[in-house]
Write an enzyme that holds these catalytic residues in place. Sequence first.
Site, PDB file in Angstrom:
ATOM      1  N   LYS A   1       0.840  -1.204   0.000  1.00 17.44           N
ATOM      2  CA  LYS A   1       0.000   0.000   0.000  1.00 17.44           C
ATOM      3  C   LYS A   1       0.871   1.248   0.000  1.00 17.44           C
ATOM      4  O   LYS A   1       1.950   1.236   0.589  1.00 17.44           O
ATOM      5  CB  LYS A   1      -0.834   0.050   1.302  1.00 17.44           C
ATOM      6  CG  LYS A   1      -2.019  -0.879   1.365  1.00 17.44           C
ATOM      7  CD  LYS A   1      -2.746  -0.682   2.699  1.00 17.44           C
ATOM      8  CE  LYS A   1      -3.877  -1.675   2.890  1.00 17.44           C
ATOM      9  NZ  LYS A   1      -4.992  -1.509   1.961  1.00 17.44           N
TER      10      LYS A   1
ATOM     11  N   ASP B   1      -7.265  -3.351  10.844  1.00 20.24           N
ATOM     12  CA  ASP B   1      -7.753  -4.424   9.971  1.00 20.24           C
ATOM     13  C   ASP B   1      -8.146  -5.711  10.704  1.00 20.24           C
ATOM     14  O   ASP B   1      -8.508  -6.698  10.073  1.00 20.24           O
ATOM     15  CB  ASP B   1      -6.710  -4.721   8.885  1.00 20.24           C
ATOM     16  CG  ASP B   1      -7.350  -4.962   7.531  1.00 20.24           C
ATOM     17  OD1 ASP B   1      -8.536  -4.617   7.367  1.00 20.24           O
ATOM     18  OD2 ASP B   1      -6.670  -5.517   6.639  1.00 20.24           O
TER      19      ASP B   1
ATOM     20  N   ASP C   1      -3.057  -7.304  -1.654  1.00 21.65           N
ATOM     21  CA  ASP C   1      -3.746  -6.400  -0.737  1.00 21.65           C
ATOM     22  C   ASP C   1      -5.240  -6.724  -0.617  1.00 21.65           C
ATOM     23  O   ASP C   1      -5.925  -6.190   0.249  1.00 21.65           O
ATOM     24  CB  ASP C   1      -3.547  -4.942  -1.190  1.00 21.65           C
ATOM     25  CG  ASP C   1      -3.900  -3.951  -0.096  1.00 21.65           C
ATOM     26  OD1 ASP C   1      -4.024  -4.383   1.062  1.00 21.65           O
ATOM     27  OD2 ASP C   1      -4.042  -2.755  -0.415  1.00 21.65           O
TER      28      ASP C   1
ATOM     29  N   ARG D   1     -10.460 -11.211   2.049  1.00 18.39           N
ATOM     30  CA  ARG D   1     -11.390 -12.204   1.501  1.00 18.39           C
ATOM     31  C   ARG D   1     -10.734 -13.578   1.415  1.00 18.39           C
ATOM     32  O   ARG D   1     -11.412 -14.605   1.515  1.00 18.39           O
ATOM     33  CB  ARG D   1     -11.890 -11.734   0.124  1.00 18.39           C
ATOM     34  CG  ARG D   1     -10.836 -11.659  -0.935  1.00 18.39           C
ATOM     35  CD  ARG D   1     -11.259 -10.850  -2.145  1.00 18.39           C
ATOM     36  NE  ARG D   1     -11.253  -9.409  -1.865  1.00 18.39           N
ATOM     37  CZ  ARG D   1     -11.646  -8.477  -2.731  1.00 18.39           C
ATOM     38  NH1 ARG D   1     -12.063  -8.815  -3.928  1.00 18.39           N
ATOM     39  NH2 ARG D   1     -11.609  -7.207  -2.402  1.00 18.39           N
TER      40      ARG D   1
HETATM   41  N1  BES Z   1      -8.046  -3.668   4.681  1.00 17.15           N
HETATM   42  C1  BES Z   1      -8.280  -3.200   3.376  1.00 17.15           C
HETATM   43  C2  BES Z   1      -9.589  -2.435   3.221  1.00 17.15           C
HETATM   44  C3  BES Z   1      -9.681  -1.115   3.945  1.00 17.15           C
HETATM   45  C4  BES Z   1      -9.356   0.059   3.307  1.00 17.15           C
HETATM   46  C5  BES Z   1     -10.155  -1.055   5.233  1.00 17.15           C
HETATM   47  C6  BES Z   1      -9.476   1.263   3.968  1.00 17.15           C
HETATM   48  C7  BES Z   1     -10.285   0.160   5.895  1.00 17.15           C
HETATM   49  C8  BES Z   1      -9.938   1.309   5.266  1.00 17.15           C
HETATM   50  C9  BES Z   1      -8.327  -4.367   2.396  1.00 17.15           C
HETATM   51  O1  BES Z   1      -7.561  -5.466   2.722  1.00 17.15           O
HETATM   52  C10 BES Z   1      -7.829  -3.859   1.093  1.00 17.15           C
HETATM   53  O2  BES Z   1      -6.690  -3.483   1.025  1.00 17.15           O
HETATM   54  N2  BES Z   1      -8.684  -3.857   0.088  1.00 17.15           N
HETATM   55  C11 BES Z   1      -8.345  -3.370  -1.197  1.00 17.15           C
HETATM   56  C12 BES Z   1      -8.884  -4.341  -2.210  1.00 17.15           C
HETATM   57  C13 BES Z   1      -8.413  -4.102  -3.608  1.00 17.15           C
HETATM   58  C14 BES Z   1      -6.934  -4.370  -3.730  1.00 17.15           C
HETATM   59  C15 BES Z   1      -9.188  -4.997  -4.526  1.00 17.15           C
HETATM   60  C16 BES Z   1      -8.984  -1.998  -1.353  1.00 17.15           C
HETATM   61  O3  BES Z   1     -10.095  -1.800  -0.893  1.00 17.15           O
HETATM   62  O4  BES Z   1      -8.337  -1.112  -1.915  1.00 17.15           O
HETATM   63 ZN    ZN Z   2      -7.170  -5.728   4.749  1.00 18.88          ZN
HETATM   64 ZN    ZN Z   3      -5.537  -5.272   2.028  1.00 18.46          ZN
END
Ligand code: BES
Ligand code: ZN
Ligand code: ZN
Length: 498
Positions: free
Chosen positions: A279, A290, A349, A353
């Site tokens: 990230k 998380d 990332d 899931r």
């Molecule tokens: N933990 C994150 C989602 C998240 C983002 C939670 C902001 C709280 C605040 C999750 O694991 C993630 O990184 N999701 C990605 C998915 C994408 C790569 C398909 C996202 O939402 O950007």
């Molecule tokens: Zn996450």
């Molecule tokens: Zn993530």
Amino acid sequence: MDFIIRKGNLTREKADVLILNAFEGFKKFGGATDDIDKALGGYLLSVAKEDQFKGKLGESVVVRAHGPISARRVLIVGLGKKEDFDEETVREASAVSLNVCEQLGAKVVVSVLHGAGNGKLSPKISGKAIFEGARLAAYKFDAYKKKKNKLTVKSFTVVSTDGRDVTQAQAGLLVGQLGVEGTIFARDLVNTPSAQMHPSELVKLALQIGKESKGKIKVKVMDKSACDKAKMGAFLGIAQGSDHPPFFVHMSYRPTGAKKHLALVGKAVTFDSGGISIKPAEAMYTMKLDMAGGAAVLGVFKILARLKPNVIVDGIFAACENMPSGKAIRPGDVVKAMNGTTIEVLHTDAEGRVTLADALSYAVKQKPDAIIDLATLTGACMVALGEEITGLMSNNPKLENKLLTAAATAGEKMWSLPLEKNYKRELKSEVADLRNIAGRYGGALTAGLFLQEFVANIPWAHLDIAGPSFAERPINAYTGKGGTGAGVRTLLELLRSF
Ligand code: BES
Ligand code: ZN
Ligand code: ZN
């Protein structure tokens, strides 16, 4: 802060602040506020008008008192429009009054039982909500500060002249105390930095909860090799980059005679760096949040043996850290979940899931009547619903409605999103049964569809709490910055009537 509900007469209460209320657009005061105003010869009404106090929710006015009443100040808190008055109004108004009393440096506070005589709300609910609002508003996370937060308010007493109302409100207080304790427990876990909140810490907390319950809650912990044996290849794939070993936790509460069975599953990634698909810094600094889904499940279990619902409850989470390293999972790697489904991990990332694939498969094996998962799953859900609203996706309208009702009662915002079958095409992989990312649009929905592949035909609801689990700005008068404990009180409401 001591919180007491008892019989008494507001005019004679010795307090630094006496809390009364008024509805929006009042011409004259009603109930207790009117009684006190009369005792003060109409002084409250004249000051309120002079100070432009309208009675809106969140508004308040402080008046110095004298003579016929024993309190030193009166605080009139706005209840908003009469027709909108509900449990959440009371929580909010109570939180506003606590916050103002703190600013005033008040030590002894006495409050009217909001809504008494209004007929729309039982004294039981009012007692519960006054406590929840005040206690949650008073929450501060100061574990890492030299200067600890000391509340100036030492006692908060709710007073009514009606003995029956007092008894009922006290019963509500007991329920409120459980919800608050579970919520604060979850807030603390989310606020604690990932360095102190790695998977083994979550295990320790689960075991502690089991011990405290005196056998009512059983806790099973699976280490990496046990997870391997159980064929949790998806969870272990995400976990493999970290130096902190992963753990799978299964808590179970099985009251004798229970006819219903609910499984609660929480995403428990103790830090989400994104892994090899790392990230950017500005998206990473809150990622201790998380594990908020797992924290909510632990929050519920913290008080479950005392709530005593007549429901079998399983609490399940797969705890790991998502880190880049020489051992970490690579984009393009394929993992196999416990239910036999293979997943092409194209983006490390989108890890939540993948861990949930195993946690949900495991939940299915317990044969519950319903599964509810809570997960800080997608930024896309925040794009869709903003920071404060939980995204709800479900394969079962009955369960969906129950959750919406429970959330509304708890004052937690939740909105249904569709599990659009057509979008499943987005999850097709060239080399595996599924891929873990989809196209640019509808990211919350495709994540929900991905999870659905692991719940078989069991009634299931997915709560995407990415937004509301962590407040980057205060959400309301009783939910300040940081971990919020999102989901805990909704689940308690649900369990009370499941
Ligand atoms: N933990 C994150 C989602 C998240 C983002 C939670 C902001 C709280 C605040 C999750 O694991 C993630 O990184 N999701 C990605 C998915 C994408 C790569 C398909 C996202 O939402 O950007
Ligand atoms: Zn996450
Ligand atoms: Zn993530």
